[in-house]
Write an enzyme that holds these catalytic residues in place. Structure first.
Site, PDB file in Angstrom:
ATOM      1  N   VAL A  16       0.058   7.194   0.984  1.00 38.32           N
ATOM      2  CA  VAL A  16      -0.342   7.415  -0.378  1.00 38.32           C
ATOM      3  C   VAL A  16      -1.630   8.026  -0.758  1.00 38.32           C
ATOM      4  O   VAL A  16      -1.857   9.098  -1.307  1.00 38.32           O
ATOM      5  CB  VAL A  16      -0.462   6.198  -1.529  1.00 38.32           C
ATOM      6  CG1 VAL A  16      -0.679   6.605  -2.950  1.00 38.32           C
ATOM      7  CG2 VAL A  16       1.111   5.506  -1.292  1.00 38.32           C
ATOM      8  N   LYS A  38     -10.017   2.783   8.947  1.00 37.25           N
ATOM      9  CA  LYS A  38     -10.455   1.758   9.813  1.00 37.25           C
ATOM     10  C   LYS A  38     -10.545   2.412  11.317  1.00 37.25           C
ATOM     11  O   LYS A  38     -11.428   1.795  12.083  1.00 37.25           O
ATOM     12  CB  LYS A  38      -9.455   0.744   9.783  1.00 37.25           C
ATOM     13  CG  LYS A  38      -9.904  -0.882  10.377  1.00 37.25           C
ATOM     14  CD  LYS A  38      -9.169  -1.981   9.604  1.00 37.25           C
ATOM     15  CE  LYS A  38      -7.729  -1.923  10.314  1.00 37.25           C
ATOM     16  NZ  LYS A  38      -6.556  -2.965   9.883  1.00 37.25           N
ATOM     17  N   LYS A  96      -0.866  -4.263  -4.783  1.00 33.91           N
ATOM     18  CA  LYS A  96      -0.145  -5.487  -5.325  1.00 33.91           C
ATOM     19  C   LYS A  96      -0.447  -6.750  -4.999  1.00 33.91           C
ATOM     20  O   LYS A  96      -0.338  -7.513  -5.952  1.00 33.91           O
ATOM     21  CB  LYS A  96       1.549  -5.095  -5.614  1.00 33.91           C
ATOM     22  CG  LYS A  96       2.064  -4.924  -4.032  1.00 33.91           C
ATOM     23  CD  LYS A  96       3.223  -4.054  -4.156  1.00 33.91           C
ATOM     24  CE  LYS A  96       2.633  -2.731  -3.901  1.00 33.91           C
ATOM     25  NZ  LYS A  96       3.508  -1.648  -3.363  1.00 33.91           N
ATOM     26  N   GLU A 120      -1.723   1.431 -11.862  1.00 34.84           N
ATOM     27  CA  GLU A 120      -0.516   1.886 -12.347  1.00 34.84           C
ATOM     28  C   GLU A 120       0.494   1.921 -11.086  1.00 34.84           C
ATOM     29  O   GLU A 120       1.766   1.558 -11.049  1.00 34.84           O
ATOM     30  CB  GLU A 120      -0.516   3.284 -12.901  1.00 34.84           C
ATOM     31  CG  GLU A 120       0.887   3.712 -13.495  1.00 34.84           C
ATOM     32  CD  GLU A 120       1.338   2.822 -14.442  1.00 34.84           C
ATOM     33  OE1 GLU A 120       0.728   2.990 -15.521  1.00 34.84           O
ATOM     34  OE2 GLU A 120       2.491   2.046 -14.154  1.00 34.84           O
ATOM     35  N   ILE A 127       6.881   4.754 -11.734  1.00 39.20           N
ATOM     36  CA  ILE A 127       7.323   4.340 -12.969  1.00 39.20           C
ATOM     37  C   ILE A 127       5.862   4.193 -13.839  1.00 39.20           C
ATOM     38  O   ILE A 127       5.267   2.985 -13.183  1.00 39.20           O
ATOM     39  CB  ILE A 127       8.451   3.449 -13.153  1.00 39.20           C
ATOM     40  CG1 ILE A 127       9.574   3.798 -12.237  1.00 39.20           C
ATOM     41  CG2 ILE A 127       8.751   3.044 -14.721  1.00 39.20           C
ATOM     42  CD1 ILE A 127      10.677   2.817 -12.096  1.00 39.20           C
ATOM     43  N   GLY A 178      11.904   6.056   6.071  1.00 41.55           N
ATOM     44  CA  GLY A 178      10.483   5.758   5.756  1.00 41.55           C
ATOM     45  C   GLY A 178      10.510   4.867   4.496  1.00 41.55           C
ATOM     46  O   GLY A 178       9.460   4.835   3.673  1.00 41.55           O
ATOM     47  N   LYS A 196       4.791  -7.626  -7.692  1.00 42.13           N
ATOM     48  CA  LYS A 196       4.882  -6.688  -8.651  1.00 42.13           C
ATOM     49  C   LYS A 196       5.223  -7.480  -9.993  1.00 42.13           C
ATOM     50  O   LYS A 196       4.798  -7.060 -11.208  1.00 42.13           O
ATOM     51  CB  LYS A 196       5.697  -5.417  -8.643  1.00 42.13           C
ATOM     52  CG  LYS A 196       5.507  -4.714  -7.313  1.00 42.13           C
ATOM     53  CD  LYS A 196       6.507  -3.987  -6.919  1.00 42.13           C
ATOM     54  CE  LYS A 196       6.422  -2.873  -5.678  1.00 42.13           C
ATOM     55  NZ  LYS A 196       7.508  -2.495  -4.890  1.00 42.13           N
ATOM     56  N   GLY A 293       6.718   6.155  -2.039  1.00 44.41           N
ATOM     57  CA  GLY A 293       6.687   7.660  -1.744  1.00 44.41           C
ATOM     58  C   GLY A 293       5.506   8.067  -1.859  1.00 44.41           C
ATOM     59  O   GLY A 293       4.719   7.783  -2.941  1.00 44.41           O
TER      60      GLY A 293
END
Lengths: 409, 409
Positions: A16, A38, A96, A120, A127, A178, A196, A293
């Protein structure tokens, strides 16, 4: 709204983080100044000068407005969040687990330091569920939130149910594509969607429900018997999450569930996630999109950063106004329960029996029983429990050893 | 964010207006001070003192912060919008026709008077599509927006396809259930969803495309032949809207379309609407909810009013940054076209023919052709044109008079 670009300090440069970098490069309103990682020894797609190994290079930098936290380690993430808020920076995070396990603390810290924490990307990837709950659904009573909150398991179940793979094949494919980690435990045992759900419950109902309070079972015990039952009855199989409000009582679950093939959830395939929101004014609404993703999740992070341009923060309206909500597991659910022990009187746990079958190698009971009894059963090693959605039509029950369907009751 | 209640002047007290009243009664942050209606003689569910017949009682009231416009007449609605903005009031409206037919003017007036015009309720009722496009999808390139933007026609088509009604029966039921007007022309001829598409295109792509520029056909020419073809091939039938961006070219349509029964749109039934958004980062996302109705639509109005508490207005980011977008109808589409004339060489309009049949009473051609040719054909009195979605599998073509399927090419 300010036109000055926001200066970002980024923690973590995985999937991400790299997606966010790619997007930020094309925008003038965001500047990623430094990336804290790290490992000194991982190959990186950017020059060494972009990176630091010392969190303080970001946290103590007076020019940095926003800390974006995209690391795996929940403990370290909480520490970054605390330090960033203390230094007067807003925080955008996708963690999360950190958020769900520390809900009260995260709420308190935002107030104490008068800074925003936006997340978000933590729930269902691309979404826009948290913001939509805050800005739109906050204006009505929510009576249920449910759906598919995990892409890995949905990918695996789609391959197994729709595309005739074995569970092991499908898991391997999910890992290759993945969509699943090398250690898929958090996904396949339902722990990831449970984090979540805990966050969604806070914004939908205003209730703090820690993940460990929510009944959970994953998909690793799903066998060919469940696949056959689904096919015989025109059903699909999903790892469903749900939270339902009845009066001031809320129950919640993360469990495999049979759903009708012609229904909206069955059409949500592969790595896609879905959120159903049932409200007093709108009735049932559905949001579907990619749950994970690099770029989809990075867009969610980006939308949070962009909202900071106009000083957005969550109002937590439902939490502020929450009546005395009570968590319960004392509700009746419809379920398929398969026991590998052929001789027990397992149907005694059920309050209503729809049917079932037994032979020397096992038993299946389809019927209604209290949620807490279902959870006690499924915690046994060789029991598979699957919810049955209300709108399923069951015409064919499993056959016994002689091939004849047998009514247990 | 201000805590002072917003004072509302309401125009119109039909289905949505009464829903808004019910909701506002339960809230302390909104006060509906006056309701302007046209007819003095209609029975009203509130005492006479709440009503006025003189728009100026609202427009010239210095205490009124927000004008909420929920009347039918597009011309009168534009006048109310203009006057309200001129008097320094924000406007919340659900009038898709007024907005779509006056896009440039509405954009200009907002800037000129530095006031907000919000219209979540104008597009797909309870689905929060405009705000989500503005706040979330603005941060990526949108390549397509499509879906089901009209509840009346979706209700009719669901009854016809899934529940074996005739078109006339289904239309009558839709009217009885309140999903269709006594004069259903705006719905069944596709004009209502075309207004909505025009608004969605502005927020998705930043392009001003007036409704009359968008190719349209409704569902009134759908016959038993289309229903049979759908059933034989495992397809459903929807009145689809779509706008697709290829490079800097945009094409758009409102047309009946065959879609796969196992797909997401087929699962959107009765009065529900659906919006697909395809973006460069997220891929395809879906939002589903009730497209009309008193309380669902009133919630959309309410969310706009609530946003005014924190001075929200649309940024129109895509419009501000729009490159030179070009509208086109020069694209190839896959379609079913049925001619009631059995003898013409109709297949000559097609660039690729998949198949078809002809007999004395008519012809069907299934194939690919330019969108503008398709529109020219369907404008003929006795021609029915239906798009075929890319993911449809066609195994059975219509049979000719002898019952034998006939390849045209």
């Amino acid at each position: 709204m300010s036109n000055k670009p926001l200066t970002i300090g980024l923690f973590g440069f995985g999937c991400v983080g790299q997606g966010l970098w790619k997007i930020a490069e094309q925008r003038s309103d965001i500047q990623i100044k430094k990336i804290c990682v790290k490992s000194r020894h991982k190959p990186r797609p950017l020059p060494e000068s972009y990176f630091t190994y010392n969190p303080d290079d970001i946290l103590s930098d007076p020019e940095t407005d926003v800390v974006v936290e995209l690391i795996d380690d929940a403990g370290a993430a909480l520490q970054i969040l605390k330090n960033a808020l203390q230094k007067g920076k807003h925080v955008v995070t996708a963690n999360k687990r950190m958020l769900a396990e520390n809900l009260i603390e995260v709420l308190r810290l935002q107030r104490q330091h008068n800074r925003a924490v936006l997340y978000e990307a933590a729930v269902c990837g691309s979404i826009p569920i948290i913001r939509t709950l805050e800005e739109y659904y906050a204006h009505q009573e929510i009576t249920a939130i449910d759906g598919i909150f995990n892409g890995s398991t949905n990918y695996i179940l789609t391959r197994v149910l729709d595309e005739n793979r074995t569970y092991a094949e499908a898991l391997h494919e999910a890992q290759k594509a993945g969509f699943a980690e090398a250690d898929p435990t958090l996904d396949v045992e339902g722990l990831d969607p449970r984090y979540k759900l805990s966050l969604a419950i806070l914004h939908a109902f205003g209730m703090v429900l820690l993940p460990e309070q929510i009944p959970v079972a994953g998909i690793s015990k799903i066998g060919k018997e469940e696949v056959r039952f689904a096919r015989q009855n025109g059903l699909s199989l999903k790892l469903s999450v749900g939270a339902v409000k009845e009066g001031n009582r809320i129950f919640a679950y993360v469990l495999p569930q049979f759903v009708p093939v012609a229904g909206a959830l069955a059409a949500v395939r592969h790595e896609f996630n879905a959120v159903h929101i049932t409200g007093s004014y709108t009735g049932k609404q559905l949001l579907v999109g990619k749950g994970a993703g690099s770029l989809p999740t990075a867009l969610a992070v980006l939308s949070d950063i962009a909202a900071l341009h106009h000083n957005y923060r969550y109002a937590y309206t439902k939490y502020a106004n929450a009546a005395s909500l009570e968590f319960t597991t004392d509700v009746s659910v419809k379920a398929w329960v398969r026991f590998s022990d052929g001789s027990g009187n397992h149907w005694q746990a059920f309050t209503k029996i729809i049917g079932g079958a037994a032979n020397a190698s096992g038993q299946v009971v389809v019927g209604e029983l209290p949620l807490d009894k279902l959870m006690a059963l499924q915690e046994q090693n060789r029991v598979t429990a699957v919810l049955i959605a209300d709108d399923c039509t069951i015409s064919t029950l499993p056959a016994d050893a002689t091939g004849v369907m047998q009514q247990v009751a």
